[in-house]
Structure formats: C-alpha cells, structure tokens
Design a protein around this motif. Structure first.
Motif, mmCIF file in Angstrom:
data_model
loop_
_atom_site.group_PDB
_atom_site.id
_atom_site.type_symbol
_atom_site.label_atom_id
_atom_site.label_comp_id
_atom_site.label_asym_id
_atom_site.label_seq_id
_atom_site.Cartn_x
_atom_site.Cartn_y
_atom_site.Cartn_z
ATOM 1 N N UNK A 18 138.993 -18.352 107.246
ATOM 2 C CA UNK A 18 138.462 -19.619 107.758
ATOM 3 C C UNK A 18 137.058 -19.435 108.342
ATOM 4 N N UNK A 19 136.868 -18.347 109.044
ATOM 5 C CA UNK A 19 135.543 -18.081 109.625
ATOM 6 C C UNK A 19 134.510 -17.924 108.503
ATOM 7 N N UNK A 21 134.558 -19.330 105.581
ATOM 8 C CA UNK A 21 134.248 -20.668 105.048
ATOM 9 C C UNK A 21 133.183 -21.329 105.917
ATOM 10 N N UNK A 22 133.394 -21.290 107.233
ATOM 11 C CA UNK A 22 132.453 -21.940 108.160
ATOM 12 C C UNK A 22 131.072 -21.288 108.068
ATOM 13 N N UNK A 25 129.383 -22.201 104.708
ATOM 14 C CA UNK A 25 128.923 -23.604 104.743
ATOM 15 C C UNK A 25 127.706 -23.761 105.651
ATOM 16 N N UNK A 26 127.702 -23.034 106.769
ATOM 17 C CA UNK A 26 126.584 -23.150 107.711
ATOM 18 C C UNK A 26 125.300 -22.604 107.112
ATOM 19 N N UNK A 29 124.576 -24.522 103.494
ATOM 20 C CA UNK A 29 124.535 -25.977 103.652
ATOM 21 C C UNK A 29 125.119 -26.724 102.447
ATOM 22 N N UNK A 31 127.765 -29.103 100.786
ATOM 23 C CA UNK A 31 128.760 -30.054 101.301
ATOM 24 C C UNK A 31 129.665 -30.567 100.201
ATOM 25 N N UNK A 34 131.237 -34.047 99.859
ATOM 26 C CA UNK A 34 132.292 -34.658 100.685
ATOM 27 C C UNK A 34 131.721 -35.606 101.725
ATOM 28 N N UNK A 35 130.430 -35.492 101.998
ATOM 29 C CA UNK A 35 129.810 -36.409 102.969
ATOM 30 C C UNK A 35 129.180 -37.552 102.179
ATOM 31 N N UNK A 36 129.767 -38.738 102.332
ATOM 32 C CA UNK A 36 129.330 -39.879 101.538
ATOM 33 C C UNK A 36 128.309 -40.712 102.331
ATOM 34 N N UNK A 37 127.048 -40.627 101.925
ATOM 35 C CA UNK A 37 126.002 -41.350 102.673
ATOM 36 C C UNK A 37 125.745 -42.750 102.094
#
Lengths: 304, 304
Positions: A18-19, A21-22, A25-26, A29, A31, A34-37
């Motif tokens: 899990x760490x 993954x974070x 992603x950090x 960058x 996404x 998954x972030x729908x703008x």
C-alpha cells in the motif's frame, strides 16, 4: 510457528504494498482517469448558487383571526390538502399540508382589496402568503431531507409539483370565460372554476389583476401562468433560491426565472437588464425543463 | 537494523534468549518502528499540504508538518507499547499478582533485615530464571479477551487520524486536477459577478502566489476532491486507513509479537525489579522497626 510467521509477514507485505502505491502515485502523479474534472466547476457553482435552505427558519405569524370564518368558539379551522405528483425521473412524491382557513380568507381578501398591480401586487402577496404557507414549506423541506435531494433536484421536485397541476384560466373580466383570448383569439372555456384537464377550467372576476394569491393556489389548485410563477417564487424564495417572476408583454405570459451559472445546452434566458441572469422555466404544463425555449424577446423581471 | 530503539524497545532484555529468536524479534520490532516512521512521514506531508492551503506560508507549513508528525508518532508509539502486554502469556497470573511470584521463593512474613543487597539480587535473579523456565513449559493463554471499549477506541482514533491525513495527501496527489477545476471556477464566478468568492477564496494575497492549490479555502478544495473522485475516494481512503491500522493489527494479532520472547522478557524484567524493591523495602522496614523497638522512649511534659 509457521502460522505465526506468516501472519506478520503477510501484514508486513500488505503494508509496504500500500505504501508503494501511495509513493508511486505521489511521484509520477498518475490518476488513471479516476478524477473526473468534467463539468465539476459548473456543478459546484450551481450548487453553491442554489443551496441556501434555512432549515431552522422561524417566521412571525400574521394575525388573521379577525377575518370571518372562525367558528363561534374561536376554534382554529384548517384546510387540509394533499398533492401527489412525479418528477422527471418518475420519482413519486406526496405532499401533505394544512392552511388555516382564516389565513386563506385573509389572503383572498387582501388580494381583492389591493390597490397594487403587477410586480407590486406580487410583492405584497409574497410578503404575507409566504408565512401562511409555513406548513407547506416545511412539508417540502421534509421531502428534501427524506429523499436527500441536492439543490438542483430540489428545484425540479418543486417545479414538477406545480407543473403537474392542470391549467386553469384565471381572468378578471377582460376577456371573460367563454370569450376569445386577446392575442391568440382562441376560445376560452366557459366558467368552471375547478381543477379540470379537459376542457381547461376557467375562473372569472379574479380581481384586480387576474392572479390568485399563493395560498389560494395551494388550496384551490386553480392557476394560470402568473399565479403559478408567483407560487413557485414564494416557495423557492423562502427556501433561499435566487428566483424571479419573469413576464413578457409580447406573449402576455409569465414564467419562473432561476439564476444558475449555466445549464446543459443553450438555455433560454431573460432579455432585459438583470433578467439575463435568469433562465426561464415554463410552469403551465408538465415536462418543461429549465431553460427550455419559450417564445418572446422581451422577458423581464416582474419580481425578484 | 536497530530502528526499534526509537519506539522505546530495549533489546538488551533478549540476551538470555536463543540468538535466532532474538534476531527475529529485533527484525520484527524494527520493521514495526519503520512502519511508524512511514506513517509519520505521511502525516508530515499531509500536514504541510493542509497548512499551505490555510496559511500559504512555507515556514508555518513546515513547522505544522513536523509538529503533527511527531505528535502522531508518539501517539502511535504509546498505542504499540501499551498493546505489548502479557495477556496471552503464561506469565499473566504472576504479572497480575506479584505476591504469587514472591511467595514461591521467600516467606512473605520473614525478617529480611539481615539480607545483604547481594543476597537480595541473587534471590531475585534466581527467581527470574526459575520463572522463565517454569513458564516456558506452560502453553500460552489463548482464552484472553481484550477489553472491547479499549480496542474500539484504539481503532477509532487511528481511523480518524488516517482519514484526516489521507485527505491531505489526496489533495497533493490530485493537485493538478483540483487546480484545473479551480481555474474553471474563477472564470465561472467572474461571469456571474461573484467577486467575493474570486477575491477571497481564489485570488492570492498581493505580491504572493498560491503554493500547492490555487485556493486558500480548505473546504472548497475538499469539496472538489470529494466530487472529483466520487467513489474512488472511498477506495483511496481505505488504503490509507489500512496503512494506519496495519501496525496496530500486527501488534494485537501477530502471535510472534503477543507471545514473543521480548514480551516475556519485558514482563520478567518488570517482575524482577519489583521483587527486588519489595525485598529491599521489607528489609528497611524491619530495620526501622527494630531500631524503634530497641530505643528507650521517654515521655515528658515540656511545659512544666
């Protein structure tokens, strides 16, 4: 010992997975879409503009007890009503509310005796009737809370409750029920001031301006364009929406105006001055959406 | 790897343990400490993001980041250390009732005034070795029930902390998308003449610029994050919650820790220390008592 080992090892691996993954992603960058703008800013501004409902609002009651209609023992009589309708998504609603009989008579008398016309009359009726409709407004609030409606759904729920009520001509004697309309020359049904779909009902001698007060509409359910617009304005204004009664002399028509930042598609707005901030909403028949095209090029604000 | 020192684990206690087991224990406890460091680093970055949005100042943000990470590290350290108890060990009955341990090696009512410090040390160390041997033969206590409220509070505290700091890191992970929406918001509010929003929430102070996100409103940023991620946010939050909870789950569930040699040795060490002080105190008590008895006490009236 094998079991013991595996528990710590598995949990340890899971933690670092899990760490990782974070961290990945950090750093990169990603996404993954998954972030729908899309339209997010519009939705935020719309909800921000619309949502100002004051759930705990306390109003000062108006004393209408001196109006005739009370029984001899001064017992308060109520007119109990129930509205049923469906919104555009097919969700069914039931709105139960009551109005003091005295408030209804007070509102009617005020309308008949008013020396005002147009926007001034609308304002006068709004000022008193929004208090008489407290129970109805609370019932609307109950639906909003129970169904968890957002601001836009709230608007649609209230507008469809009005659109679902069949159209009734409301006249002040010129023309009269049974005569021809001033502009379209279509024949108006004969006087029959009841809720009717075929043919439309017609209420005559509604002085001074051929418009019923919001309380009268709530009780009788007989209304044409401006009565509906005034009623919708009264309810929505009390709930904190930025709305207006819009009128057009060209079309001899009134609709509701709602100020929202933008709506999907090319919405029809008012034409003159600040009226351009309001999208038009037809209330006389079911199915009209906010901003749907309405004839007329002189839509202006009668009351906001 | 000796990270374990940072959470207050003293592996000197493991000198009498099989080197293989001792090595494994050291590895597990160091890994656990490393996990706490990772959690602190998440809190550090998350704290910086929050503080940068609210204060728009790097020195303040760094201070808050360090402060929050140290706070969380120490809180977690406390939770880990208090969870390292002997509840699943065969030592538990002796740990809960120390006199049961003492009575196996000395007569509790005996006169200890003649005992030298060396003799006391010899007694307690022999007792420690014998208790170690005795409990090593007994199976661990598997019927232990943890206090549900304590467990619930531990999990709830860490879940809330995890959620709070998850949001901070998510704001950083998706800052490009959030900024995109914020830029759209500036344009929309400008067209709607919402100058208050633009000037107070979406414009930096004169002569400065925004740091992570183009807003100084944390609530607005969180609203965009929630709406933009939708249900994905639940999944990402869950990952962070798991990262925050896994070290605690390991401590509470892994038999390698709960029934470990370290926990045994820690309890034995505490028992030995208290046994030593018990004997020492009894010795001094007896000594004082004897002195009082041997001295001649004269009663007199000073005022005569």
């Amino acid at each position: 010992m094998k079991d013991n080992n595996s528990y710590f090892s598995r949990a340890n691996k899971l933690f670092w997975f899990f760490v990782s993954i974070v961290v990945v992603l950090s750093i990169i960058k990603l996404n993954f879409g998954i972030f729908d703008t899309k339209n997010l800013a519009i939705e935020i501004v719309r909800n921000d503009s619309l949502s100002k409902i004051n759930w705990d609002e306390k109003i000062i009651d108006i004393d209408s007890s001196y109006i005739e209609g009370d029984s001899a023992e001064n017992k308060i009589e109520y007119l109990e009503k129930s509205w049923e309708w469906e919104d555009f998504n097919g969700t069914a609603y039931v709105l139960n509310f009551k109005v003091k009989k005295n408030d209804y008579l007070f509102s009617k008398a005020q309308r008949i005796n008013s020396g005002n016309y147009g926007g001034a009359l609308y304002a006068e009726m709004y000022m008193t009737d929004n208090r008489f409709l407290e129970d109805m407004i609370n019932s609307y609030k109950g639906i909003i809370q129970n169904k968890g409606l957002n601001s836009y759904e709230t608007l649609e729920m209230i507008v469809t409750s009005i659109q679902s009520i069949p159209y009734t001509y409301v006249l002040n004697g010129n023309p009269k029920c049974g005569e021809a309309e001033n502009i379209s020359k279509r024949k108006i049904p004969a006087e029959n001031c009841t809720v009717s779909t075929s043919p439309f009902g017609c209420c005559d001698n509604v002085i001074p301006f051929a418009v019923y007060s919001p309380v009268e509409f709530a009780v009788q359910q007989t209304a044409d364009c401006d009565t509906r617009s005034l009623f919708a304005y009264t309810i929505l204004k009390r709930l904190g929406f930025d709305v207006a009664i819009m009128s057009s002399r060209e079309e001899w028509h009134s609709v509701l105006g709602v100020s929202v930042p933008t709506i999907p598609g090319d919405g029809k707005r008012g034409n003159i001055g600040n009226a351009r901030n309001y999208f038009l909403w037809e209330l006389t028949s079911y199915g009209h959406a906010l901003g749907q095209y309405i004839d007329g090029s002189d839509w202006k604000i009668a009351l906001n | 790897m000796s990270w374990h020192k940072y959470i207050g684990i003293d592996t000197d206690l493991l000198t009498k343990v099989d080197p293989k087991h001792s090595e494994r224990q050291t590895l597990i406890l160091s890994t656990l400490t490393l996990m706490l460091f990772v959690i602190s680093i998440i809190c550090f970055f998350s704290g910086i993001v929050y503080a940068l949005i609210i204060f728009q100042s790097w020195p303040i943000a760094l201070f808050i980041g360090v402060f929050l990470s140290v706070m969380v590290f120490n809180l977690y350290r406390l939770l880990v250390m208090t969870a390292l108890d002997v509840s699943e060990s065969s030592l538990e009955p002796y740990y809960l009732d120390h006199e049961k341990h003492y009575s196996d090696y000395v007569e509790l009512e005996e006169d200890y005034s003649k005992l030298t410090d060396e003799k006391i040390k010899e007694i307690v160390y022999v007792a420690k070795d014998k208790l170690r041997e005795k409990t090593a033969l007994n199976p661990p206590n598997r019927d232990t029930k943890r206090h549900p409220l304590t467990m619930f509070l531990r999990v709830i505290i860490l879940t809330i902390i995890g959620l709070v700091f998850a949001n901070g890191l998510e704001l950083f992970l998706f800052n490009n998308q959030i900024n995109e929406v914020l830029n759209d918001l500036v344009k929309l509010y400008a067209t709607k003449n919402e100058t208050w929003m633009v000037e107070n929430m979406l414009n930096p102070r004169e002569g400065s610029s925004f740091s992570v996100l183009n807003t100084n409103s944390l609530l607005l940023a969180l609203e965009i994050l929630n709406k933009g991620l939708g249900n994905w946010k639940i999944l990402i939050d869950l990952i962070f919650i798991l990262i925050f909870l896994l070290p605690l789950i390991i401590v509470l569930k892994s038999k390698e820790i709960k029934q470990s040699e370290y926990v045994q040795e820690l309890a034995l060490s505490e028992l030995t220390i208290t046994f030593y002080h018990y004997l020492h105190t009894q010795k001094l008590c007896k000594k004082i008592e004897n002195e009082i008895k041997s001295s001649e006490i004269i009663f007199s009236k000073n005022n005569e």
